[in-house]
Design a protein around this motif. Structure first.
Motif: not given
Length: 472
Positions: A86-104
């Protein structure tokens, strides 16, 4: 049935916030996280202990995406029974999507709705009724629904069913054994003990089935229709109950042309108040449609509040009010009816007592028929009204922490289980052959198994987990 892919999803609500949580689950969860995570202390994630948290950065090809906290949960001691990150990151929607896309890009697959809980079920971390309770817990919006969901998620309901199923299974084994020695005409199953077990199972099943009446309204909220003639203060009452200006209030009759609904929690129980269009003869087409909907809402409601403007009462109008009360009583004899005298602040005590005595008698005032005096505008009598509404809900089982059924699927399986148990009882009392009795026992065991997930099919599981949110 277990998917070997490592899945990823946003586990916190979508949208911007202070913190967001991205969840990975699968055999490669730790490996994939190691490809994008750099610990500030240079730790190797693969060598870290389970249930530990690490500070670092999400990095790819020299680009830093965010500073995060990363939590490790190693199998089998995790929610899904697999390795979880579980990765707790800052709540910016841009950051969320960037990390998810990176893991994909690194090889993870996007999780389907409810897939984390589905994997927990397949890996034996939860039975099916507990998995369904997770969805109920997420959607609970009052104390009572939360309490029921927590009890079910802890296994209270499934443990009770599993215990009964095991006892029945033991006797079923003995009945099957008798079939192997049919020529010897022997009985391995003590019929007296079997009768006692069946009676006990029947009693428990009936109690659980009866609890659905309470559980269903607690889970979905109790609909309360506010009805009455135009301009008696229905919208003012709704606003007073909700403590906000939810409905338009006007001295012009027929202002409410449609039903207005809102929810309020009273004593931990959710109530859905429905402000309906005033009932009267009218030539206005739109208002007529609203009045038609009023009668539909009375049909759907669990409780009816008949609002009466006491300031407009007189010897001529009192009989009409009694006729209106009788109409509702005759059409819905079991449905709780509360006669609410509004605007009592405009009356003298003597006049108010006179009206009360004429509107109540041994027929009018019963357990399901109450009369209450209020002033919606002054907000007096509102607490008494709330307590009266709460009295119509049987919260005894809830207070005693008894098992309460809220799930329609469970209710249906319990009904079918009871039918099969009663067939077995009938067969036992009529000395039916063991082979025919064994068929009915197997059917009862089947329906018990449907509840906890010991008996499943792809369509059933698909329907259940499709209702979950992605990330859970």
């Amino acid at each position: 049935m277990i998917n070997q892919d490592t899945i990823v999803a946003l586990a916190s609500p979508s949208g911007a916030g202070a913190i967001a949580i991205i969840r990975l689950s699968g055999n490669e969860a730790i490996t994939l996280a190691s490809l994008v995570f750099e610990s500030v202390s240079g730790k190797d994630l693969a060598k870290q202990k389970t249930h530990t948290i690490h500070l670092g950065h999400i990095v790819d090809e020299g680009k830093i995406y965010d500073q995060v906290l990363l939590s490790i949960f190693k199998n089998p001691n995790s929610y899904t029974g697999e390795d979880i990150i579980e990765i707790s990151c800052h709540g910016s929607t841009f950051i969320q999507q960037q990390i998810i896309q990176l893991l994909l890009r690194k090889g993870a697959k996007m999780a389907q709705p409810g897939e984390f809980t589905f994997r927990a079920f397949l890996n034996g971390k939860l039975d099916l009724s507990q998995a369904e309770a997770v969805a109920d817990l997420i959607s609970s919006d009052n104390e009572a629904s939360h309490q029921i969901a927590m009890q079910q998620m802890r296994g209270g309901f499934s443990n009770e069913i599993a215990h009964l199923r095991q006892e029945l299974l033991n006797f079923a084994s003995l009945i099957e054994l008798e079939l192997d020695f049919a020529e010897e005409d022997v009985e391995f199953a003590d019929r007296t003990q079997f009768r006692e077990l069946l009676s006990r199972i029947e009693f428990v099943l009936k109690r659980l089935i009866d609890s659905f009446a309470v559980g269903n309204v607690i889970k979905n909220g109790i609909p309360v229709a506010i009805v009455g003639e135009p301009n008696v203060g229905k919208s003012t009452l709704l606003n007073a109950l909700l403590n906000e200006e939810r409905a338009i209030v006007s001295e012009i009759a027929g202002t409410t042309r449609d039903t207005i609904e809102d929810e309020l929690v009273i004593g931990g129980i959710g109530f859905r108040f429905i402000d309906t269009a005033g009932i009267r003869e009218t030539k206005d087409v739109v208002e007529s449609i609203g009045i038609k909907k009023t009668f539909e809402k009375i049909e759907q409601a669990q409780v009816v509040l008949l609002l009466v403007d006491s300031s407009q009462l007189n010897s001529e109008k009192l009989p009409n009010v009694r006729i209106e009360i009788e109409k509702i009583r005759n059409k819905f004899p079991v449905k709780p009816l509360v006669i609410v005298l509004n605007k009592v602040d405009t009356l003298s005590v003597d006049k108010l007592n006179e009206y009360i005595s004429q509107l109540t008698d041994e027929k009018m005032e019963t357990e399901n028929r109450k009369l209450i005096t209020i002033s919606a505008k002054q907000k007096t009598g509102i607490d008494e009204l709330k307590n009266t509404l709460l009295s119509f809900v049987n919260t005894g089982a809830l207070r005693n922490n008894e098992t309460i059924v809220t799930n329609t699927r469970h209710y249906d399986s319990l009904i079918k289980s009871l039918e099969e148990i009663q067939k077995v009882q009938f067969g036992l009392n009529t000395n039916i052959s063991s082979d025919l009795m064994a068929i009915d026992i197997k059917q009862a065991l089947y329906y018990f198994g449907e509840i906890t997930g010991e008996v499943t099919n792809d369509e059933l599981l698909g329907n259940i987990f499709a209702n979950f949110c992605i990330g859970k």
